[in-house]
Design a protein around this motif. Structure first.
Motif, mmCIF file in Angstrom:
data_model
loop_
_atom_site.group_PDB
_atom_site.id
_atom_site.type_symbol
_atom_site.label_atom_id
_atom_site.label_comp_id
_atom_site.label_asym_id
_atom_site.label_seq_id
_atom_site.Cartn_x
_atom_site.Cartn_y
_atom_site.Cartn_z
ATOM 1 N N ALA A 167 23.439 33.900 44.845
ATOM 2 C CA ALA A 167 23.606 32.558 44.281
ATOM 3 C C ALA A 167 24.328 32.770 42.958
ATOM 4 O O ALA A 167 23.921 33.604 42.145
ATOM 5 C CB ALA A 167 22.261 31.889 44.056
ATOM 6 N N GLU A 217 26.525 30.753 39.641
ATOM 7 C CA GLU A 217 26.873 29.498 38.978
ATOM 8 C C GLU A 217 27.412 29.800 37.587
ATOM 9 O O GLU A 217 27.225 30.902 37.072
ATOM 10 C CB GLU A 217 25.658 28.583 38.876
ATOM 11 N N THR A 262 28.558 23.098 40.571
ATOM 12 C CA THR A 262 28.314 23.490 41.944
ATOM 13 C C THR A 262 27.901 24.961 42.018
ATOM 14 O O THR A 262 28.552 25.825 41.433
ATOM 15 C CB THR A 262 29.579 23.271 42.785
ATOM 16 N N VAL A 263 26.837 25.225 42.740
ATOM 17 C CA VAL A 263 26.349 26.594 42.929
ATOM 18 C C VAL A 263 27.043 27.195 44.150
ATOM 19 O O VAL A 263 27.190 26.537 45.182
ATOM 20 C CB VAL A 263 24.814 26.603 43.134
ATOM 21 N N LEU A 267 26.823 29.743 47.145
ATOM 22 C CA LEU A 267 25.880 30.498 47.969
ATOM 23 C C LEU A 267 26.710 31.404 48.861
ATOM 24 O O LEU A 267 27.305 30.953 49.843
ATOM 25 C CB LEU A 267 25.007 29.555 48.803
ATOM 26 N N TRP A 289 36.043 26.635 45.562
ATOM 27 C CA TRP A 289 34.817 26.449 44.776
ATOM 28 C C TRP A 289 35.191 26.040 43.364
ATOM 29 O O TRP A 289 36.003 26.688 42.704
ATOM 30 C CB TRP A 289 34.003 27.732 44.773
ATOM 31 N N ALA A 339 25.924 22.531 47.026
ATOM 32 C CA ALA A 339 26.169 23.973 47.033
ATOM 33 C C ALA A 339 27.407 24.281 47.871
ATOM 34 O O ALA A 339 27.688 23.616 48.869
ATOM 35 C CB ALA A 339 24.960 24.711 47.581
ATOM 36 N N PRO A 389 28.912 26.895 50.255
ATOM 37 C CA PRO A 389 28.613 28.100 51.032
ATOM 38 C C PRO A 389 29.892 28.897 51.315
ATOM 39 O O PRO A 389 30.952 28.324 51.551
ATOM 40 C CB PRO A 389 28.019 27.545 52.335
#
Length: 96
Positions: free
Chosen positions: A35, A37, A44-45, A47, A76, A84, A86
């Motif tokens: 994870a 950030e 937005t994280v 993953l 991203w 999140a 992915p």
């Protein structure tokens, strides 16, 4: 036996400080997962799942930096709010 807590770590990639932690190791059945950030603001994280497919991954900091760069190139936006993000990393991207 309980697992030790996975502490977040800081890393600077291309001038931006990120906070990351390992979410799952391959020994726990499945891909290596992180994870990630921005450390200085909410957004937005990421993953990220890194299937090893038997290949030996590079040292974790090198891998995390490569994952961040690949995620940024894939859309991203860590400084924008949202669900999140992915990302499954292709092991061929780092297995040379």
């Amino acid at each position: 036996m309980t697992q030790p807590k996975k502490r977040p770590r800081l890393m600077t990639v291309d001038g931006v400080v990120y906070r990351w932690r390992i979410r799952r190791r391959p020994a726990m059945r499945g891909p290596l997962a992180f994870a990630i950030e921005r450390a200085d603001r909410r957004g937005t994280v990421l993953l990220a799942a890194v299937p090893t497919d038997g290949a030996t991954p590079p040292p974790v900091p090198v891998l995390v930096a490569a994952v961040i760069r690949q995620a940024r190139a894939s859309g991203w936006r860590p400084d924008s709010p949202g669900p999140a993000f992915p990302l499954t990393v292709d092991p061929r991207a780092w297995a040379h």
